[in-house]
Enzyme design. Structure first.
Site, mmCIF file in Angstrom:
data_model
loop_
_atom_site.group_PDB
_atom_site.id
_atom_site.type_symbol
_atom_site.label_atom_id
_atom_site.label_comp_id
_atom_site.label_asym_id
_atom_site.label_seq_id
_atom_site.Cartn_x
_atom_site.Cartn_y
_atom_site.Cartn_z
ATOM 1 N N GLU A 104 0.818 -1.218 0.000
ATOM 2 C CA GLU A 104 0.000 0.000 0.000
ATOM 3 C C GLU A 104 0.849 1.263 0.000
ATOM 4 O O GLU A 104 1.960 1.278 0.519
ATOM 5 C CB GLU A 104 -0.842 0.050 1.287
ATOM 6 C CG GLU A 104 -1.820 -1.074 1.432
ATOM 7 C CD GLU A 104 -2.541 -1.023 2.766
ATOM 8 O OE1 GLU A 104 -3.004 -2.076 3.215
ATOM 9 O OE2 GLU A 104 -2.628 0.066 3.366
ATOM 10 N N CYS A 378 -0.884 1.745 7.367
ATOM 11 C CA CYS A 378 -0.748 0.856 6.218
ATOM 12 C C CYS A 378 -0.840 -0.593 6.660
ATOM 13 O O CYS A 378 -0.481 -0.945 7.762
ATOM 14 C CB CYS A 378 0.595 1.087 5.552
ATOM 15 S SG CYS A 378 0.491 2.321 4.290
#
Ligand code: SAH
Length: 397
Positions: A104, A378
């Site tokens: 991500e 994340c």
């Protein structure tokens, strides 16, 4: 296995081109295609002779990241639009790598970024990038480590997170700088660059992938590459003391953030296994060394977790550490992770904790924005996607 072209520095490319008996200006042209136009194919590099493009294709990879999923409203690019009532919102990108792994990146709008991530100007767009697939450090509250560590990202996979977001978010307008002689005439720059701040706080432990990270950051920092100032790049670590010392001796002036989350060994041992390897004494000594080499560039991140580290008496050792290291404290209310038992404290507790730190003459901030669901650290989007779609290979946009 071939290397991706975006894992090479200018010097390395020049050496290769020299061996191929290509003039050095071809390197300048190549770099413009990669980092100004951000093209995704060799064919698009129209001013490079075909045989050279074929050579490049044979010797190097040119990967881009595949966007699997995006969350959040677009970050508005025009200040006028923002003033007119629009509001920048955090955007989260889930990427699939060539081996189907998922990582991500998070694009954070101006103001929250400057508050939360230690940047010093208000009009910043910050990208939070990942450095590993998964994480080996197993902090008890974190989604990234839930499924363990899979592999390090290569330099190009780190660099490409920035390029992919910029490619998706803007149509680059290209103009030439003043024609300057020298070895690299007419180096072009992008006047529509979106990202001017980086925080290395995505998935993974950046300092556990030290060499690849540093190479990626050299490329992202270089004027021929990403053009992002070293002081605009913050590296966050859970506390790898030896690598902090190593980073202190690098010539580039990166900022350092320590994921502290506890100001005593007792608390840190409970939630961060890394503390058993590098207890606070060792971590603090490494930070002092970093401080000594770099000046005032240290931030403590402190997630407030109900009943774990949010008691007012915890502010005493925290304030003492912050004063000792001239560190600023970023308080971050815990983002709930599915499947983990931890909760964020109520707002009153958060505010009291902040006030107690301030009373002890510590510079501290508290992230107060509501609806921070997608700002969550994340690792959560990847986890969610893998759960929903039953694994990385079957995830679809
Ligand atoms: N491994 C590095 C960088 C990745 S984590 C580090 O530890 O700093 C980035 C930040 O998000 C860290 O401060 C981490 O502790 C924090 N974080 C992880 N899970 C979180 C959660 N559920 N809520 C809020 N912050 C979290």
């Amino acid at each position: 296995m071939l290397t991706d072209i975006k894992s090479l520095t200018r010097d390395e490319l020049e050496a290769r081109f020299k061996a191929w008996e290509q003039p050095v200006y071809r390197v300048t042209q190549l770099l413009e295609w990669l980092y100004v136009h951000r093209v995704a194919t060799w064919e698009a590099m129209t001013n490079l002779p075909k045989p050279l493009r074929e050579k490049l294709d044979k010797d190097f990879l040119l990967h881009t990241l595949e966007l699997v999923r995006k969350q959040g409203a677009p970050v508005l690019r025009s200040p006028a639009m923002r003033d007119g009532g629009g509001r920048d919102t955090t955007q989260k990108f889930l990427w699939r790598l060539h081996d189907h792994s998922l990582v991500e990146s998070v694009l954070i709008p101006a103001n929250p970024a400057s508050r939360d991530c230690g940047s010093d100007a208000s009009d910043r767009r910050t990208l939070c990038v990942s450095t590993q697939v998964g994480c080996a450090y197993g902090c008890k509250f974190c989604a990234s480590g839930l499924e363990g560590w899979k592999r390090n990202l290569t330099p190009d996979e780190i660099v490409e997170q920035v390029m992919s977001v910029e490619r998706l978010s803007s149509q680059s307008t290209v103009h030439s700088r003043e024609p300057g002689g020298g070895a690299h005439p007419r180096l072009k720059t992008v006047d529509s660059r979106l990202i001017d701040n980086l925080v290395i706080m995505g998935m993974g432990e950046p300092l556990a992938n030290y060499d690849n990270l540093l190479k990626a950051l050299r490329i992202l920092n270089a004027p021929w590459g990403g053009g992002i100032g070293a002081r605009k790049i913050t590296i966050s670590t859970c506390g790898l003391a030896p690598q902090i010392r190593r980073l202190a001796d690098e010539p580039l002036q990166f900022r350092l953030a320590i994921s502290l989350h506890g100001a005593t060994d007792e608390v840190r041992n409970k939630i961060m296994p890394v503390n058993r390897k590098y207890p606070l004494k060792e971590l603090v000594a490494a930070c002092e060394h970093y401080q000594g080499q770099k000046g005032r560039m240290l931030t403590f991140e402190y997630i407030l977790i109900a009943g774990v580290n949010d008691a007012i008496e915890q502010t005493k050792p925290l304030a003492a550490l912050a004063r000792k290291l001239f560190a600023k404290v970023n308080l971050i209310p815990y983002n709930k992770v599915e499947g983990l038992p931890w909760e964020r404290p109520d707002e009153e507790t958060q505010e009291k904790f902040l006030a107690a730190l301030e009373k002890q003459k510590v510079t501290a901030t508290l992230r107060r924005e509501k609806g921070h669901d997608i700002d969550a650290a994340c690792g959560q989007l990847r986890l969610k996607t893998e759960k929903e779609f039953g694994g990385a290979n079957s995830a679809s946009p």
